[in-house]
Design a protein around this motif. Sequence first.
Motif, short mmCIF file in Angstrom:
data_model
loop_
_atom_site.label_atom_id
_atom_site.label_comp_id
_atom_site.label_asym_id
_atom_site.label_seq_id
_atom_site.Cartn_x
_atom_site.Cartn_y
_atom_site.Cartn_z
N VAL A 1 0.86 -1.18 0.00
CA VAL A 1 0.00 0.00 0.00
C VAL A 1 0.89 1.23 0.00
CG1 VAL A 1 -1.81 1.24 1.24
CG2 VAL A 1 -1.76 -1.26 1.29
N SER A 2 0.70 2.13 -0.96
CA SER A 2 1.49 3.36 -0.98
C SER A 2 1.24 4.17 0.28
CB SER A 2 1.15 4.18 -2.22
OG SER A 2 1.55 3.51 -3.39
N ASP A 3 2.30 4.73 0.83
CA ASP A 3 2.23 5.43 2.11
C ASP A 3 1.77 6.87 1.89
OD1 ASP A 3 2.52 6.47 4.60
OD2 ASP A 3 4.63 5.94 4.84
N LEU A 4 0.48 7.11 2.12
CA LEU A 4 -0.10 8.43 1.88
C LEU A 4 0.27 9.45 2.95
CD1 LEU A 4 -3.67 7.61 0.53
CD2 LEU A 4 -1.64 8.30 -0.74
N SER A 5 1.03 9.03 3.96
CA SER A 5 1.54 10.02 4.90
C SER A 5 2.72 10.78 4.30
CB SER A 5 1.97 9.35 6.21
OG SER A 5 3.12 8.54 6.02
N ARG B 1 -4.61 3.42 1.66
CA ARG B 1 -4.13 3.81 2.98
C ARG B 1 -3.83 2.55 3.79
NH1 ARG B 1 -5.07 9.16 3.88
NH2 ARG B 1 -6.54 10.16 2.45
N PRO B 2 -2.71 2.52 4.52
CA PRO B 2 -2.45 1.37 5.38
C PRO B 2 -3.64 1.08 6.27
CG PRO B 2 -0.52 2.78 5.28
CD PRO B 2 -1.64 3.52 4.57
N GLY B 3 -4.04 -0.18 6.31
CA GLY B 3 -5.22 -0.58 7.06
C GLY B 3 -6.44 -0.77 6.19
N ASP B 4 -6.42 -0.21 4.97
CA ASP B 4 -7.59 -0.32 4.10
C ASP B 4 -7.84 -1.75 3.65
OD1 ASP B 4 -8.21 2.31 4.19
OD2 ASP B 4 -7.67 2.76 2.12
#
Length: 256
Positions: A141-145, A169-172
């Motif tokens: 998952v690409s890190d959107l932070s 998002r991580p967790g999605d």
Amino acid sequence: MTAPTPRSLSFDTAAAQYAAARPGYPPALLDAVEELAGRPLRGARAVDVGAGTGIATRLLHERGARVTAVEPGPGMAAELHRSLPSVPMVRGDGNRLPLATGSVDLLTYAQSWHWTDPDLSLPEACRVLRPGGALALWWNVSDLSTPWVAGQDDRLREYLGADARVHGRPGDATSRNLSLLSDDAFAKRLLPWSRRVPVDTHLANLATHSAFLVLGAAGEEPTRRFLDEERGHLATVFPDGVVEERYVVELAVLTA
């Protein structure tokens, strides 16, 4: 039998590009799989479902697992066989596994569980696993932070539509795809990592996502324009032409 969807088979049109541009996984991933599954990969009878071009299959093979690949798409299967000719492969998908009952120590889905129907694929996974075997699902998952990733995600959604998913998002992934199960049924890990690649590789990676591939011939020119514009955005962040892609591997493991 539920057939694979046209979108899930769209990767066949870009199999070689997929193999060349898509990211792999960090060594910590397979360490975590071994820990959560409660057994070493070496010598394990493993099956990689939705194996694609064999990115995860190769890592399992190199860890010493006795791995078989399962892949529905002819183009992806051909690319996998070309790069891993010694690894057994069968055509099929997770909704109806071409495997004997109780025959598998480890069943893996790398970037592929979301292409299955969980009402079918979960019972199938439980059927083929031996007692004490494990089902392992994971996604990059690409890190959107990371600010530049978030900016790119905004542009992708504007171009492809608000519901299109290239980044996530991580967790999605587990919340989306494991809705049949309670949150504690799977042991879960989030594993941050990154890779540095030329901008051409990064753009080729984007172009292999199904949201682009399903556009087909009609989308070739608009997609080319979008990627050219994206190259300009990336040049302001990475003037040396080398992109640091930042990911979180989302891992979920269920022990039978």
